[in-house]
Design a protein around this motif. Structure first.
Motif, PDB file in Angstrom:
ATOM      1  N   UNK A   1       0.890  -1.253   0.015  1.00 47.29           N
ATOM      2  CA  UNK A   1      -0.079  -0.011   0.036  1.00 47.29           C
ATOM      3  C   UNK A   1       0.914   1.254   0.037  1.00 47.29           C
ATOM      4  N   UNK A   2       1.882   1.236   0.802  1.00 49.23           N
ATOM      5  CA  UNK A   2       2.627   2.389   0.962  1.00 49.23           C
ATOM      6  C   UNK A   2       3.520   2.838  -0.460  1.00 49.23           C
ATOM      7  N   UNK A   3       3.792   1.480  -1.084  1.00 53.77           N
ATOM      8  CA  UNK A   3       4.575   1.734  -2.215  1.00 53.77           C
ATOM      9  C   UNK A   3       3.662   2.631  -3.442  1.00 53.77           C
ATOM     10  N   UNK A   4       2.597   2.036  -3.403  1.00 50.30           N
ATOM     11  CA  UNK A   4       1.436   2.829  -4.319  1.00 50.30           C
ATOM     12  C   UNK A   4       1.436   4.093  -3.728  1.00 50.30           C
ATOM     13  N   UNK A   5       0.686   4.172  -2.688  1.00 50.39           N
ATOM     14  CA  UNK A   5       0.376   5.786  -2.064  1.00 50.39           C
ATOM     15  C   UNK A   5       1.641   6.811  -2.383  1.00 50.39           C
ATOM     16  N   UNK A   6       2.818   6.231  -2.104  1.00 53.71           N
ATOM     17  CA  UNK A   6       4.066   7.252  -2.382  1.00 53.71           C
ATOM     18  C   UNK A   6       3.977   7.556  -3.792  1.00 53.71           C
ATOM     19  N   UNK A   7       3.898   6.569  -4.665  1.00 51.95           N
ATOM     20  CA  UNK A   7       3.994   6.989  -5.900  1.00 51.95           C
ATOM     21  C   UNK A   7       2.714   7.886  -6.292  1.00 51.95           C
ATOM     22  N   UNK A   8       1.344   7.672  -6.001  1.00 54.10           N
ATOM     23  CA  UNK A   8       0.233   8.605  -6.350  1.00 54.10           C
ATOM     24  C   UNK A   8       0.479  10.027  -5.573  1.00 54.10           C
ATOM     25  N   UNK A   9       1.127  10.058  -4.419  1.00 53.38           N
ATOM     26  CA  UNK A   9       1.353  11.160  -3.689  1.00 53.38           C
ATOM     27  C   UNK A   9       2.459  12.328  -4.769  1.00 53.38           C
ATOM     28  N   UNK A  10       3.428  11.460  -5.062  1.00 53.66           N
ATOM     29  CA  UNK A  10       4.693  12.216  -5.971  1.00 53.66           C
ATOM     30  C   UNK A  10       3.739  12.720  -7.144  1.00 53.66           C
ATOM     31  N   UNK A  11       3.185  11.790  -7.748  1.00 58.02           N
ATOM     32  CA  UNK A  11       2.453  12.234  -9.150  1.00 58.02           C
ATOM     33  C   UNK A  11       1.436  13.430  -8.827  1.00 58.02           C
TER      34      UNK A  11
END
Length: 489
Positions: free
Chosen positions: A382-392
């Protein structure tokens, strides 16, 4: 009065394929279903023209109307409930209570209170929140796992509530924070409370922080600052420079001049700045702390939200015998995981006594479910996906700011989290900008919120998750116009 309205045209007119083009089911590929449900409910609430309480559609009614699952409806309602827009009544359902115009607090009220009240106004664009999990939460998986645990462990077989938190979750957190044979934690070193605020209050009482000196990095979370202030703590703020660094000479002078008990600082990324202090600078801070015997109270609430996970946290650089860690789950998991927690090898007797006095009422099954998310590796996925979404999202936001407000604001692209910290290019009081924007139903978070000593008056925090990209674009025009007017005032 019951709200029973026809769906909006976008939700009812047939498209080329013969189905309603606006159904939430069809929009899943372009956004999260709960966001569409949330916007639909907001539109219903905004249409209400009475100040009496208004019954909203049931979970099942909305699920059938919008063609989504009941759990999606439940999550959207929970967000609105958290914002104070709706409330639930047992065996009756959800109700909206629009805020009448005459109930808003006056201009002389506390700034934080004004932000809270005006954020509840129908049709308001809130640009100052910090809600990373709005992009992606774990609420649905958490609730599904909780229901599965209830089936596996009937209520009558559950152990008595544990005053320091569910042992399975305490053990999972101890494992998560253990990094070596020297830097390790046991389950007994972990204390779980209802939320981060209540855990910090309990820690302050256990450590008798009243009338002691605590250093904090500035800007600092407004909840933490106000809790320290209310607890009678002597707060000394250490401003971070534009590069996210302390003035080490000033830090040394303060440590020499005052009996400092704690330094409270972020584990990695500072929020609200979104900046990451360079490793060598953090090492120098750690050496000063060791020299003067100062404890570290590490705020790890955003520690998991650096876009590029930092291999070294502040806690890895200080003496583990002088370390306390404060954190919670809600920032990255969602509102169904509100618990806060504390890690401490010491003060066991006092901490246990004060946690017992607090008598936190927390679901053991919910805590078990969070523990299973850790042990299964679901949290890391979950954190891996959330970090990517936040960065985008932050990349989109900073590009938009650069295009629309480069003449008015300076900012450094954040290295983590869901907000941008910006400073006016010319002298301006953001409190005045805040007041002007309220008239246009736009709420920002002025920088003075993040200080007790009047710092950061020319700064503001902008959220990248509270509203859609389109709404942010619409709000930046009024923000820029107001700033330019204040520059010329």
């Amino acid at each position: 009065m019951t709200v029973s309205r026809s769906p909006k045209p976008g939700l009812s007119q047939a498209g080329p394929n013969g189905r309603p083009p606006g159904t939430v089911r069809e929009r899943k590929h372009s956004g999260f279903a709960y966001q569409a449900v949330y916007r639909y409910l907001v539109s219903l609430i905004n249409e209400v023209e009475t100040e009496a309480r208004v019954k909203l559609p049931s979970l099942r009614q909305l699920a059938e109307r919008l063609n989504v699952s009941i759990s999606t409806i439940q999550y959207a309602y929970s967000l609105l409930e958290k914002e104070g827009r709706v409330y639930s009544q047992a065996k009756s359902g959800y109700y909206a209570l629009p805020v009448p115009g005459g109930s808003f607090v006056s201009g002389g009220a506390d700034l934080l209170e004004r932000i809270y009240v005006h954020s509840r106004r129908p049709g308001t664009l809130v640009l100052g929140n910090d809600e990373p999990a709005l992009l992606l939460s774990l609420d649905n998986p958490l609730l599904l796992l909780e229901r599965e645990l209830v089936r596996q462990y009937p209520r009558q077989q559950q152990p008595q509530l544990q005053p320091f938190g569910e042992m399975e979750l305490r053990a999972a957190l101890a494992v998560r924070y253990t990094t070596s044979a020297r830097r390790y934690w046991h389950a007994d070193d972990v204390y779980i409370g209802a939320d981060v605020r209540s855990v910090l209050e309990t820690l302050m009482a256990a450590l008798s922080l009243k009338h002691t000196t605590v250093l904090v990095e500035s800007p600092c979370d407004w909840v933490i600052l106000r809790l320290l202030q209310a607890g009678g703590v002597d707060v000394v703020e250490l401003p971070l420079d534009p590069n996210g660094l302390f003035d080490l000479k000033r830090l040394e002078q303060v440590l020499q001049a005052q009996p400092v008990k704690l330094l409270l600082m972020s584990s990695g990324v500072n929020m609200p700045r979104g900046s990451l202090m360079p490793l060598e600078h953090r090492r120098q801070v750690a050496r000063l702390m060791e020299r003067f015997g100062v404890w570290l109270l590490e705020n790890d609430s955003h520690g998991e939200l650096a876009y590029q996970p930092d291999a070294v946290h502040m806690r890895d650089l200080v003496d583990p015998e002088r370390l306390l860690v404060l954190a919670g789950f809600e920032r990255f998991m969602g509102c169904e995981a509100p618990f806060g927690y504390l890690l401490s090898r010491h003060f066991g007797v006092e901490l246990q006594r004060h946690f017992l006095l607090r008598s936190f009422r927390m679901s053991p099954t919910r805590q078990k479910a969070i523990a299973r998310l850790y042990s299964s590796g679901r949290i890391d996925q979950h954190l891996g996906t959330l970090r990517r979404l936040l960065q985008e999202r932050m990349l989109q936001m900073t590009q938009l700011l650069q295009e629309r407000l480069s003449d008015s604001l300076d900012f450094v692209p954040p290295q983590g989290g869901a907000t941008v910290w910006a400073r006016a290019r010319r002298a301006v009081d953001m409190r005045q900008v805040f007041e002007q924007l309220l008239e246009q139903k736009i709420v920002i978070a002025p920088g003075e919120l993040f200080s007790l000593q009047g710092l950061h008056r020319d700064c503001l925090r902008l959220s990248g998750t509270s509203n859609s990209h389109r709404h942010l674009d619409l709000a930046l025009g009024p923000l820029g116009n107001t700033l330019r007017l204040e520059f010329g005032a």
